[in-house]
Design an enzyme around this catalytic site. Structure first.
Site, PDB file in Angstrom:
ATOM      1  N   SER A 206     -28.198  97.688 -79.030  1.00 26.39           N
ATOM      2  CA  SER A 206     -27.849  98.766 -79.946  1.00 26.39           C
ATOM      3  C   SER A 206     -26.644  99.542 -79.407  1.00 26.39           C
ATOM      4  CB  SER A 206     -29.076  99.662 -80.152  1.00 26.39           C
ATOM      5  OG  SER A 206     -28.866 100.570 -81.201  1.00 26.39           O
TER       6      SER A 206
ATOM      7  N   HIS B  19     -35.845  96.050 -83.506  1.00 27.07           N
ATOM      8  CA  HIS B  19     -34.511  96.511 -83.146  1.00 27.07           C
ATOM      9  C   HIS B  19     -34.227  96.332 -81.658  1.00 27.07           C
ATOM     10  CE1 HIS B  19     -30.793  98.667 -83.529  1.00 27.07           C
ATOM     11  NE2 HIS B  19     -31.179  99.598 -82.660  1.00 27.07           N
TER      12      HIS B  19
END
Length: 318
Positions: free
Chosen positions: A146, A274
């Site tokens: 991320s 994620h």
């Protein structure tokens, strides 16, 4: 005249009397001696495996030190994340690679250290701190998730050419151009904590929740200052990963990353959300082991996993 010296009689050797014979004693049967115990090995400090976690300067945690490892894998945490998130990954990769996890400021053991004012300043500071540990001739790779994926890529680009990693793996992140275009609604700390799946880990302790939210807010503020500018692509091999169940990526098609390297490129969709590597999950161990050991990554078997490669690029030679 004085008389001369008196003549001495000649010396005559006298025979020695024969020694009396020693008395004989009956033979004594002795029990066989017990085998000697093997000597205990001498343990010197250098012979003790250096497997205890240690901190290198202010910026790096080595969760499972392996100085003999052929590759150093530098790991960059997600927004609000800390170096400890890569402890399971470091243990799973040993002894093939030694994980150096980035310790961002304004959290954990560096809670009193200020975060640089913007993304460019953060990139420059990390590049300056990491460069001495990337000596020419030593194999190195970057893995980021991320926010950490974008930081890993920009740090690799900011390094001198002879200090850049051979491989950059970016997970759960859109390409640099798409990152700049994200809407402001994505910059919500509480929502991000929930979508990353980390809320359950801290929800039982309100103090931990507030600490987590504080770290996320700090990193999101820095992330909001990022601006992508065209520049020559990397020559490092580049892998882009996405979790099949990632609620934060608009698409699992990360082929846009291909434009940012002249080296080998591939993208892969893996089972997961994620964040692939967390404090309770090691993440893409098999893939990283294959890449770091020089073997081609195994073809995905999951029905949701896909792998594509640019037709004009070679596969990673590691």
């Amino acid at each position: 005249m004085s008389p001369g010296p008196t003549a001495r009689p000649p010396l005559i050797a006298r025979p020695r009397p024969a020694a009396a014979p020693l008395p004989t004693t009956p033979a004594v049967r002795r029990a066989p001696a017990a085998p000697a115990a093997p000597a205990a090995p001498v343990v010197t400090p250098s012979a003790v495996p250096a497997t205890r976690p240690r901190i290198q300067g202010d910026w790096f945690l080595l969760p499972a030190p392996r100085p003999e490892a052929a590759v150093r894998l530098f790991c960059f945490p997600h927004a609000g994340g800390d170096a400890t998130a890569f402890t399971p990954l470091a243990r799973a990769l040993a002894p093939a690679a030694e994980v150096w996890a980035l310790r961002p400021p304004a959290r954990g053991g560096r809670s009193r250290d200020p975060m640089p004012a913007d993304f460019a300043a953060l990139t420059a500071e990390v590049a300056r701190e990491i460069a001495p540990h990337l000596a020419p001739g030593r194999r190195a790779a970057f893995y980021g998730q991320s926010f950490g994926a974008l930081l890993a890529y920009e740090v690799a680009r900011a390094l001198p050419a002879d200090r850049r990693p051979e491989l950059v793996v970016v997970a759960g992140a859109p390409g640099p151009a798409e990152w700049t275009e994200r809407e402001s609604k994505d910059l919500d700390a509480a929502e991000l904590l929930r979508l990353t799946g980390l809320e359950e880990l801290v929800s039982a302790d309100p103090e931990l929740v507030e600490l987590a939210l504080g770290g996320i807010r700090t990193d999101l503020a820095v992330s909001a200052t990022y601006r992508h500018h065209p520049h020559p692509p990397l020559t490092s091999a580049l892998y882009a990963l996405a979790g099949a169940e990632d609620p934060m990526l608009a698409t699992t098609d990360l082929s846009g990353w291909a434009a940012h390297t002249r080296g080998a490129f591939d993208q892969l969709v893996l089972p997961g959300g994620h964040l692939l590597a967390t404090v309770d999950r090691p993440g893409p161990v098999d893939l990283l082991t294959s890449l770091l050991s020089g073997r081609a990554a195994a073809a995905p078997t999951s029905s949701t996993a896909t792998a594509t490669a640019t037709a004009t690029e070679e596969q990673p030679s590691w």
